[in-house]
Design a protein around this motif. Sequence first.
Motif, PDB file in Angstrom:
ATOM      1  N   ALA A   1      -2.450  -4.215   6.578  1.00 43.69           N
ATOM      2  CA  ALA A   1      -2.122  -5.442   7.295  1.00 43.69           C
ATOM      3  C   ALA A   1      -3.331  -6.365   7.405  1.00 43.69           C
ATOM      4  CB  ALA A   1      -1.586  -5.115   8.685  1.00 43.69           C
ATOM      5  N   ASN A   2      -3.085  -7.631   7.124  1.00 44.12           N
ATOM      6  CA  ASN A   2      -4.070  -8.696   7.261  1.00 44.12           C
ATOM      7  C   ASN A   2      -3.847  -9.379   8.615  1.00 44.12           C
ATOM      8  OD1 ASN A   2      -5.680 -11.004   6.917  1.00 44.12           O
ATOM      9  ND2 ASN A   2      -4.173 -12.026   5.623  1.00 44.12           N
TER      10      ASN A   2
ATOM     11  N   ILE B   1      10.736  -4.133   2.007  1.00 39.18           N
ATOM     12  CA  ILE B   1       9.872  -5.038   1.245  1.00 39.18           C
ATOM     13  C   ILE B   1       8.448  -4.845   1.748  1.00 39.18           C
ATOM     14  CG2 ILE B   1       9.411  -7.422   0.595  1.00 39.18           C
ATOM     15  CD1 ILE B   1      12.294  -8.090   1.396  1.00 39.18           C
ATOM     16  N   VAL B   2       7.531  -4.547   0.835  1.00 41.69           N
ATOM     17  CA  VAL B   2       6.135  -4.316   1.196  1.00 41.69           C
ATOM     18  C   VAL B   2       5.253  -5.363   0.527  1.00 41.69           C
ATOM     19  CG1 VAL B   2       4.191  -2.715   1.118  1.00 41.69           C
ATOM     20  CG2 VAL B   2       6.501  -1.838   1.484  1.00 41.69           C
ATOM     21  N   ASP B   3       4.480  -6.072   1.330  1.00 43.75           N
ATOM     22  CA  ASP B   3       3.463  -6.985   0.822  1.00 43.75           C
ATOM     23  C   ASP B   3       2.230  -6.131   0.512  1.00 43.75           C
ATOM     24  OD1 ASP B   3       1.363  -8.750   0.440  1.00 43.75           O
ATOM     25  OD2 ASP B   3       1.999 -10.129   2.021  1.00 43.75           O
ATOM     26  N   ASN B   4       1.892  -6.032  -0.761  1.00 46.86           N
ATOM     27  CA  ASN B   4       0.801  -5.153  -1.199  1.00 46.86           C
ATOM     28  C   ASN B   4      -0.476  -5.927  -1.520  1.00 46.86           C
ATOM     29  OD1 ASN B   4       0.052  -2.443  -1.645  1.00 46.86           O
ATOM     30  ND2 ASN B   4       0.327  -2.627  -3.848  1.00 46.86           N
ATOM     31  N   THR B   5      -0.563  -7.159  -1.036  1.00 48.38           N
ATOM     32  CA  THR B   5      -1.690  -8.033  -1.381  1.00 48.38           C
ATOM     33  C   THR B   5      -3.035  -7.443  -1.001  1.00 48.38           C
ATOM     34  OG1 THR B   5      -0.323 -10.015  -1.156  1.00 48.38           O
ATOM     35  CG2 THR B   5      -2.698 -10.312  -0.968  1.00 48.38           C
ATOM     36  N   SER B   6      -3.164  -6.938   0.217  1.00 41.06           N
ATOM     37  CA  SER B   6      -4.467  -6.489   0.721  1.00 41.06           C
ATOM     38  C   SER B   6      -4.930  -5.186   0.086  1.00 41.06           C
ATOM     39  CB  SER B   6      -4.417  -6.324   2.247  1.00 41.06           C
ATOM     40  OG  SER B   6      -4.145  -7.553   2.872  1.00 41.06           O
ATOM     41  N   ALA B   7      -4.016  -4.456  -0.509  1.00 39.78           N
ATOM     42  CA  ALA B   7      -4.373  -3.183  -1.133  1.00 39.78           C
ATOM     43  C   ALA B   7      -4.479  -3.296  -2.643  1.00 39.78           C
ATOM     44  CB  ALA B   7      -3.334  -2.114  -0.761  1.00 39.78           C
ATOM     45  N   SER B   8      -3.538  -3.999  -3.240  1.00 40.63           N
ATOM     46  CA  SER B   8      -3.311  -4.025  -4.690  1.00 40.63           C
ATOM     47  C   SER B   8      -2.743  -2.684  -5.115  1.00 40.63           C
ATOM     48  CB  SER B   8      -4.585  -4.357  -5.490  1.00 40.63           C
ATOM     49  OG  SER B   8      -5.381  -3.199  -5.695  1.00 40.63           O
ATOM     50  N   ALA B   9      -2.149  -2.678  -6.290  1.00 37.44           N
ATOM     51  CA  ALA B   9      -1.546  -1.445  -6.793  1.00 37.44           C
ATOM     52  C   ALA B   9      -2.580  -0.365  -7.062  1.00 37.44           C
ATOM     53  CB  ALA B   9      -0.759  -1.741  -8.072  1.00 37.44           C
ATOM     54  N   TYR B  10      -3.858  -0.723  -7.140  1.00 35.19           N
ATOM     55  CA  TYR B  10      -4.885   0.289  -7.371  1.00 35.19           C
ATOM     56  C   TYR B  10      -5.056   1.201  -6.159  1.00 35.19           C
ATOM     57  CZ  TYR B  10      -9.247   2.596  -8.544  1.00 35.19           C
ATOM     58  OH  TYR B  10     -10.197   3.555  -8.806  1.00 35.19           O
ATOM     59  N   LEU B  11      -4.956   0.634  -4.970  1.00 43.51           N
ATOM     60  CA  LEU B  11      -5.141   1.427  -3.753  1.00 43.51           C
ATOM     61  C   LEU B  11      -3.824   1.966  -3.193  1.00 43.51           C
ATOM     62  CD1 LEU B  11      -7.817  -0.656  -1.794  1.00 43.51           C
ATOM     63  CD2 LEU B  11      -8.179   1.286  -3.338  1.00 43.51           C
ATOM     64  N   CYS B  12      -2.730   1.260  -3.414  1.00 44.01           N
ATOM     65  CA  CYS B  12      -1.454   1.656  -2.810  1.00 44.01           C
ATOM     66  C   CYS B  12      -0.317   1.426  -3.794  1.00 44.01           C
ATOM     67  CB  CYS B  12      -1.207   0.854  -1.528  1.00 44.01           C
ATOM     68  SG  CYS B  12       0.311   1.294  -0.663  1.00 44.01           S
ATOM     69  N   ARG B  13       0.604   2.390  -3.864  1.00 38.23           N
ATOM     70  CA  ARG B  13       1.767   2.300  -4.759  1.00 38.23           C
ATOM     71  C   ARG B  13       3.033   2.361  -3.903  1.00 38.23           C
ATOM     72  NH1 ARG B  13       1.357   1.999 -10.450  1.00 38.23           N
ATOM     73  NH2 ARG B  13       2.689   3.829 -10.744  1.00 38.23           N
ATOM     74  N   PRO B  14       3.432   1.233  -3.316  1.00 33.83           N
ATOM     75  CA  PRO B  14       4.554   1.237  -2.365  1.00 33.83           C
ATOM     76  C   PRO B  14       5.861   1.783  -2.933  1.00 33.83           C
ATOM     77  CG  PRO B  14       3.321  -0.797  -2.184  1.00 33.83           C
ATOM     78  CD  PRO B  14       2.803  -0.100  -3.392  1.00 33.83           C
ATOM     79  N   ILE B  15       6.148   1.528  -4.209  1.00 39.27           N
ATOM     80  CA  ILE B  15       7.413   2.001  -4.780  1.00 39.27           C
ATOM     81  C   ILE B  15       7.452   3.524  -4.789  1.00 39.27           C
ATOM     82  CG2 ILE B  15       8.721   2.147  -6.953  1.00 39.27           C
ATOM     83  CD1 ILE B  15       7.998  -0.798  -7.417  1.00 39.27           C
ATOM     84  N   GLU B  16       6.324   4.168  -5.103  1.00 40.99           N
ATOM     85  CA  GLU B  16       6.274   5.625  -5.065  1.00 40.99           C
ATOM     86  C   GLU B  16       6.434   6.157  -3.653  1.00 40.99           C
ATOM     87  OE1 GLU B  16       2.638   6.772  -6.925  1.00 40.99           O
ATOM     88  OE2 GLU B  16       3.249   6.076  -8.914  1.00 40.99           O
ATOM     89  N   LEU B  17       6.154   5.318  -2.658  1.00 40.75           N
ATOM     90  CA  LEU B  17       6.267   5.718  -1.249  1.00 40.75           C
ATOM     91  C   LEU B  17       7.624   5.355  -0.649  1.00 40.75           C
ATOM     92  CD1 LEU B  17       2.695   4.595  -0.143  1.00 40.75           C
ATOM     93  CD2 LEU B  17       3.469   6.945  -0.538  1.00 40.75           C
ATOM     94  N   GLY B  18       8.510   4.750  -1.445  1.00 38.97           N
ATOM     95  CA  GLY B  18       9.863   4.472  -0.977  1.00 38.97           C
ATOM     96  C   GLY B  18      10.243   3.016  -0.863  1.00 38.97           C
ATOM     97  N   ALA B  19       9.340   2.094  -1.167  1.00 40.34           N
ATOM     98  CA  ALA B  19       9.664   0.661  -1.077  1.00 40.34           C
ATOM     99  C   ALA B  19      10.644   0.262  -2.170  1.00 40.34           C
ATOM    100  CB  ALA B  19       8.399  -0.179  -1.174  1.00 40.34           C
TER     101      ALA B  19
END
Length: 429
Positions: free
Chosen positions: A158-159, A182-200
């Motif tokens: 979160a920003n 719906i997950v805003d992944n801006t602050s993490a980027s896909a390198y740090l966080c993979r929301p789809i793998e976590l259920g998004a």
Amino acid sequence: MTDKPQGFDTLQIHAGANPDPATGARQTPIYQSTAYVFRDAEHAAALFNLQEIGYIYSRLTNPTVSALAERINALEGGAGTICCSSGHAAQIMALFPLMGPGRNIVASTRLYGGTVTQFSQTIKRFGWSAKFVDTDDLDAVRAACDDDTRAIFCESIANPGGYITDIPALADIANGAGVPLIVDNTSASAYLCRPIELGATLVVNSTTKYLTGNGTVTGGSVTDSGKFDWTASDKFPSLSEPEPAYHGLAFGPALGPMAFTFHSIAVGLRDLGMTMNPQGAHYTLMGIETLSLRMEKHVANAEKVAEWLEKDSRVEFVTYAGLKSSPYHARMSKICPKGAGAIFTFGLKGGYDACVKLIDNVKLFSHVANLGDTRSLIIHSASTTHRQLNEAQQVAAGAAPNVVRVSIGTEDADDIIADLDQALAKATA
């Protein structure tokens, strides 16, 4: 190339970037064209009927922008991705196929200030509404979902506070309510966080930030997991029923996992016009090539700076989840195993006035309304990005009057600390 799944570092360079078939150019060209010639009348009809993939008009699709969408899609692990003009545009694009007058979303209180305003004020003009809930209170999130809810919305990191969201827990609630997360992944980027793998279900990005990484262009993206069944209920008629805005095509039954993506192009981009320009896409493609390298340096610097700030007597608190003292530190290993990002806040014992003096005395840091740049950035959220919120909303969002937000860049960490040290001395003198 082999059939073995490629690693992140390979995908960030090669995904969507085949050599140009006409010239053999290795870098993706900037296709600066508004329209594309059809082979014949039958070809044109097939494109408009979505029976064949190709290019019609650059408000819808453009080869350079499509290459970027393919790359982001590969990094996020989605079924399809669209790119648009900004992160704010991406949020509207994500909601557009889902919503209707009288419908609502359940949104985290910990969001970027501009998103809070967009959801609390602007979307009312469409007849939509948002219920803001502390997403750490799962019972409150569950209770906020009603028959008119069409999505749950959060940020992975979160920003401005750098708080890490429990994405799997929210995904379970969304699944129970029959709506997408719906997950805003801006602050993490896909390198740090993979929301789809976590259920998004859907992932939005402001490509302006870490994906581009150099503060040159604005952009946004929406990635669909392809795993949500839009036809399982009558909640999403734009996707499950014949779409009157596209000659009666039922996107869900006809296109399955690609229904959301094709609807977003054929209806969303066509009618909302939130188009990404090809030159901007080109800059972002080049930026993504070094994403993992930059993120590793961002995280290493942020950890060092946050640890130094936490020990400083002039600082009241530091919110960085990478600190062992953070209540979100344990969650980091599950949600962001490669690090807690490089955005966080810290509170000054001198309050609002000390924050303003700090901002006015930094030299290496840039005082800008942006984040995710290679340069270290700083801002006093309460007087800028979150100024439109009342104090209670500012506190809920992690942007209280005594708080400064930093986006730690990739400079030498000791130089970043030295700049904060001299500015703190002047701010608290």
